[in-house]
Design a protein around this motif. Structure first.
Motif, PDB file in Angstrom:
ATOM      1  N   TRP A   1      36.823  58.087  72.077  1.00  0.00           N
ATOM      2  CA  TRP A   1      36.134  59.291  71.601  1.00  0.00           C
ATOM      3  C   TRP A   1      34.857  59.497  72.385  1.00  0.00           C
ATOM      4  O   TRP A   1      34.336  58.599  73.030  1.00  0.00           O
ATOM      5  N   HIS A   2      34.380  60.726  72.349  1.00  0.00           N
ATOM      6  CA  HIS A   2      33.113  61.093  72.985  1.00  0.00           C
ATOM      7  C   HIS A   2      32.706  62.447  72.397  1.00  0.00           C
ATOM      8  O   HIS A   2      33.206  62.840  71.340  1.00  0.00           O
ATOM      9  N   GLY A   3      31.834  63.153  73.073  1.00  0.00           N
ATOM     10  CA  GLY A   3      31.403  64.451  72.592  1.00  0.00           C
ATOM     11  C   GLY A   3      32.504  65.502  72.694  1.00  0.00           C
ATOM     12  O   GLY A   3      33.592  65.236  73.198  1.00  0.00           O
ATOM     13  N   PRO A   4      32.234  66.723  72.202  1.00  0.00           N
ATOM     14  CA  PRO A   4      33.247  67.766  72.194  1.00  0.00           C
ATOM     15  C   PRO A   4      33.550  68.281  73.596  1.00  0.00           C
ATOM     16  O   PRO A   4      32.750  68.110  74.522  1.00  0.00           O
ATOM     17  N   GLY A   5      34.713  68.922  73.739  1.00  0.00           N
ATOM     18  CA  GLY A   5      35.047  69.467  75.041  1.00  0.00           C
ATOM     19  C   GLY A   5      36.347  70.250  75.030  1.00  0.00           C
ATOM     20  O   GLY A   5      37.048  70.344  74.014  1.00  0.00           O
ATOM     21  N   PHE A   6      36.653  70.815  76.188  1.00  0.00           N
ATOM     22  CA  PHE A   6      37.870  71.583  76.417  1.00  0.00           C
ATOM     23  C   PHE A   6      38.639  70.931  77.564  1.00  0.00           C
ATOM     24  O   PHE A   6      38.030  70.456  78.520  1.00  0.00           O
ATOM     25  N   SER A   7      39.966  70.931  77.497  1.00  0.00           N
ATOM     26  CA  SER A   7      40.770  70.388  78.582  1.00  0.00           C
ATOM     27  C   SER A   7      41.889  71.364  78.911  1.00  0.00           C
ATOM     28  O   SER A   7      42.737  71.660  78.062  1.00  0.00           O
ATOM     29  N   GLU A   8      41.869  71.876  80.146  1.00  0.00           N
ATOM     30  CA  GLU A   8      42.857  72.858  80.581  1.00  0.00           C
ATOM     31  C   GLU A   8      43.853  72.222  81.535  1.00  0.00           C
ATOM     32  O   GLU A   8      43.471  71.512  82.471  1.00  0.00           O
ATOM     33  N   VAL A   9      45.141  72.473  81.315  1.00  0.00           N
ATOM     34  CA  VAL A   9      46.184  72.006  82.218  1.00  0.00           C
ATOM     35  C   VAL A   9      46.397  73.069  83.296  1.00  0.00           C
ATOM     36  O   VAL A   9      46.638  74.236  82.989  1.00  0.00           O
ATOM     37  N   ILE A  10      46.307  72.654  84.548  1.00  0.00           N
ATOM     38  CA  ILE A  10      46.512  73.558  85.679  1.00  0.00           C
ATOM     39  C   ILE A  10      47.963  73.486  86.148  1.00  0.00           C
ATOM     40  O   ILE A  10      48.605  74.505  86.401  1.00  0.00           O
ATOM     41  N   TYR A  11      48.501  72.290  86.287  1.00  0.00           N
ATOM     42  CA  TYR A  11      49.918  72.056  86.567  1.00  0.00           C
ATOM     43  C   TYR A  11      50.427  70.972  85.630  1.00  0.00           C
ATOM     44  O   TYR A  11      49.696  70.044  85.290  1.00  0.00           O
ATOM     45  N   GLY A  12      51.688  71.059  85.214  1.00  0.00           N
ATOM     46  CA  GLY A  12      52.304  70.021  84.406  1.00  0.00           C
ATOM     47  C   GLY A  12      52.134  70.255  82.915  1.00  0.00           C
ATOM     48  O   GLY A  12      51.877  71.371  82.452  1.00  0.00           O
ATOM     49  N   ARG A  13      52.290  69.170  82.140  1.00  0.00           N
ATOM     50  CA  ARG A  13      52.130  69.179  80.684  1.00  0.00           C
ATOM     51  C   ARG A  13      51.424  67.901  80.260  1.00  0.00           C
ATOM     52  O   ARG A  13      51.693  66.831  80.790  1.00  0.00           O
ATOM     53  N   LYS A  14      50.546  68.020  79.273  1.00  0.00           N
ATOM     54  CA  LYS A  14      49.809  66.859  78.769  1.00  0.00           C
ATOM     55  C   LYS A  14      49.986  66.803  77.254  1.00  0.00           C
ATOM     56  O   LYS A  14      49.608  67.741  76.537  1.00  0.00           O
ATOM     57  N   ARG A  15      50.520  65.691  76.765  1.00  0.00           N
ATOM     58  CA  ARG A  15      50.710  65.487  75.325  1.00  0.00           C
ATOM     59  C   ARG A  15      49.483  64.790  74.762  1.00  0.00           C
ATOM     60  O   ARG A  15      49.045  63.760  75.278  1.00  0.00           O
ATOM     61  N   TRP A  16      48.925  65.362  73.681  1.00  0.00           N
ATOM     62  CA  TRP A  16      47.716  64.853  73.050  1.00  0.00           C
ATOM     63  C   TRP A  16      48.027  64.250  71.683  1.00  0.00           C
ATOM     64  O   TRP A  16      48.869  64.764  70.946  1.00  0.00           O
ATOM     65  N   PHE A  17      47.309  63.172  71.354  1.00  0.00           N
ATOM     66  CA  PHE A  17      47.363  62.522  70.047  1.00  0.00           C
ATOM     67  C   PHE A  17      45.917  62.462  69.536  1.00  0.00           C
ATOM     68  O   PHE A  17      45.047  61.907  70.209  1.00  0.00           O
ATOM     69  N   LEU A  18      45.652  63.023  68.354  1.00  0.00           N
ATOM     70  CA  LEU A  18      44.275  63.170  67.878  1.00  0.00           C
ATOM     71  C   LEU A  18      44.119  62.713  66.439  1.00  0.00           C
ATOM     72  O   LEU A  18      44.972  62.983  65.589  1.00  0.00           O
ATOM     73  N   TYR A  19      42.999  62.023  66.173  1.00  0.00           N
ATOM     74  CA  TYR A  19      42.608  61.632  64.819  1.00  0.00           C
ATOM     75  C   TYR A  19      41.175  62.083  64.564  1.00  0.00           C
ATOM     76  O   TYR A  19      40.330  62.011  65.472  1.00  0.00           O
ATOM     77  N   PRO A  20      40.840  62.498  63.345  1.00  0.00           N
ATOM     78  CA  PRO A  20      39.446  62.841  63.023  1.00  0.00           C
ATOM     79  C   PRO A  20      38.558  61.595  63.069  1.00  0.00           C
ATOM     80  O   PRO A  20      39.050  60.462  63.015  1.00  0.00           O
ATOM     81  N   PRO A  21      37.249  61.771  63.163  1.00  0.00           N
ATOM     82  CA  PRO A  21      36.334  60.636  63.341  1.00  0.00           C
ATOM     83  C   PRO A  21      36.470  59.548  62.279  1.00  0.00           C
ATOM     84  O   PRO A  21      36.311  58.363  62.583  1.00  0.00           O
ATOM     85  N   ALA A  22      36.764  59.919  61.039  1.00  0.00           N
ATOM     86  CA  ALA A  22      36.810  58.936  59.960  1.00  0.00           C
ATOM     87  C   ALA A  22      38.120  58.157  59.915  1.00  0.00           C
ATOM     88  O   ALA A  22      38.259  57.234  59.103  1.00  0.00           O
TER      89      ALA A  22
ATOM     90  N   ALA B   1      50.684  74.273  81.188  1.00  0.00           N
ATOM     91  CA  ALA B   1      49.878  74.903  82.232  1.00  0.00           C
ATOM     92  C   ALA B   1      49.331  76.245  81.764  1.00  0.00           C
ATOM     93  O   ALA B   1      50.070  77.073  81.225  1.00  0.00           O
ATOM     94  N   GLY B   2      48.038  76.447  81.937  1.00  0.00           N
ATOM     95  CA  GLY B   2      47.383  77.671  81.518  1.00  0.00           C
ATOM     96  C   GLY B   2      46.805  77.613  80.121  1.00  0.00           C
ATOM     97  O   GLY B   2      46.083  78.527  79.718  1.00  0.00           O
ATOM     98  N   GLU B   3      47.097  76.555  79.366  1.00  0.00           N
ATOM     99  CA  GLU B   3      46.548  76.395  78.025  1.00  0.00           C
ATOM    100  C   GLU B   3      45.345  75.450  78.051  1.00  0.00           C
ATOM    101  O   GLU B   3      45.234  74.591  78.927  1.00  0.00           O
ATOM    102  N   VAL B   4      44.475  75.616  77.052  1.00  0.00           N
ATOM    103  CA  VAL B   4      43.255  74.814  76.939  1.00  0.00           C
ATOM    104  C   VAL B   4      43.194  74.203  75.547  1.00  0.00           C
ATOM    105  O   VAL B   4      43.285  74.923  74.550  1.00  0.00           O
ATOM    106  N   LEU B   5      43.041  72.888  75.473  1.00  0.00           N
ATOM    107  CA  LEU B   5      42.829  72.238  74.175  1.00  0.00           C
ATOM    108  C   LEU B   5      41.344  72.029  73.958  1.00  0.00           C
ATOM    109  O   LEU B   5      40.649  71.494  74.827  1.00  0.00           O
ATOM    110  N   TYR B   6      40.852  72.422  72.780  1.00  0.00           N
ATOM    111  CA  TYR B   6      39.487  72.092  72.372  1.00  0.00           C
ATOM    112  C   TYR B   6      39.543  70.930  71.390  1.00  0.00           C
ATOM    113  O   TYR B   6      40.335  70.934  70.437  1.00  0.00           O
ATOM    114  N   PHE B   7      38.689  69.895  71.601  1.00  0.00           N
ATOM    115  CA  PHE B   7      38.572  68.776  70.664  1.00  0.00           C
ATOM    116  C   PHE B   7      37.118  68.672  70.216  1.00  0.00           C
ATOM    117  O   PHE B   7      36.203  68.718  71.025  1.00  0.00           O
ATOM    118  N   PRO B   8      36.874  68.553  68.897  1.00  0.00           N
ATOM    119  CA  PRO B   8      35.493  68.470  68.383  1.00  0.00           C
ATOM    120  C   PRO B   8      34.841  67.122  68.682  1.00  0.00           C
ATOM    121  O   PRO B   8      35.482  66.179  69.160  1.00  0.00           O
TER     122      PRO B   8
END
Length: 277
Positions: free
Chosen positions: A193-214, A249-256
């Motif tokens: 974990w770290h601070g908030p941010g956005f991650s955009e895929v330019i080519y390919g696909r990225k699978r994300w796994f996310l849990y809240p801070p607690a 590709a072309g999508e952006v994930l925001y994580f708090p």
């Protein structure tokens, strides 16, 4: 468990390039240049396909206003943004052929692919692309797997970054910083974990796994995401599984802020993150 090696603000001198991850297959397909930037690997030695999740559990939005973003997502939950910026020019410049032509001889620094990065290896970007983008070994430990991640002064990459349009909500009254990556299929960052941010895929696909801070995930900091998906994920009860989504590709994930997350590149991928300080 924050990662080390934070990036600097876009446009600053020097810029730092964070690139999260290595390892794809050997044979290049020139015919695929237009659709995948020449990054796909086919034929003998190509990695076995890793599937997308059965259902994306992160909301996708293409009509989001700034006020809605702040009220519903900025401090509380992830969201996938669609079609809010046009990065077609940046995408064209990130093809395999163009990146190697422009930056192939630049030295980059690789880090070990575990939750805490320790060992560093410097080598030319061309050598990384042509010799280290082989399939991720699912039995390899994180500290034996090298990936391209920060630490280098990349002010010369400003000629590429100046063509990137960050997400429209990326300032939020703070300073933003870029992190650019080229990664192989089967690679990924273990939970951290770290601070908030956005991650955009330019080519390919990225699978994300996310849990809240607690909700601290069950994982070993020296096991790769691919090994976690194979060995730990199937035994998780439905109530203990993470939020999941494959960003295309072309999508952006925001994580708090302080949300746990791990990533897994389903294809050879190029991506850029915008971190908020």
């Amino acid at each position: 468990m924050p990662r080390s090696g934070g990036p600097m603000a876009p446009g600053a001198r020097p810029l730092w390039l964070l690139a999260l991850w290595t390892l794809a297959g050997p044979a290049r397909s020139g015919a695929a240049e237009a659709g995948d930037g020449g990054w796909q690997r086919r034929g003998p030695g190509a990695p076995a396909a890793v599937p997308e999740e059965e259902r994306c559990a992160v909301e996708r939005r293409s009509d989001l206003s700034y006020s809605e973003f702040v009220q519903h997502y900025a401090f509380s939950r992830p969201v996938v943004l669609q079609g809010l910026t046009d990065n077609s020019r940046f995408r064209a410049l990130c093809s395999r052929e163009r990146l190697l032509a422009s930056f192939g001889e630049r030295v980059v620094r690789l880090s070990t692919a575990n939750t805490y990065s320790y060992r560093k290896v410097d080598l030319p970007f061309r050598e990384y692309v042509e010799h280290l983008l082989h399939p991720q070994d699912p039995t390899a430990l994180g500290n034996d797997t090298l990936y391209f991640f920060g630490d280098n002064n990349f002010s010369e990459w400003a000629s590429l970054f100046q063509h990137y349009s960050p997400p429209p909500f990326s300032l939020l009254g703070t300073t933003a910083a870029y992190s650019f990556g080229v990664a192989g299929a089967g690679s990924g960052v273990p939970f951290h974990w770290h601070g908030p941010g956005f991650s955009e895929v330019i080519y390919g696909r990225k699978r994300w796994f996310l849990y809240p801070p607690a909700k601290t995930p069950e994982f070993h900091p020296n096991r790769t995401t691919l090994a976690w998906l194979r060995d730990v994920y199937p035994a998780l009860a439905p109530s203990t599984r993470p939020l999941e989504c494959t960003v295309r590709a072309g999508e952006v994930l925001y994580f708090p802020d302080r949300w746990w997350h791990a990533t897994l590149n389903l294809d050879p991928s190029v991506f850029i993150s915008t971190f908020l300080s």
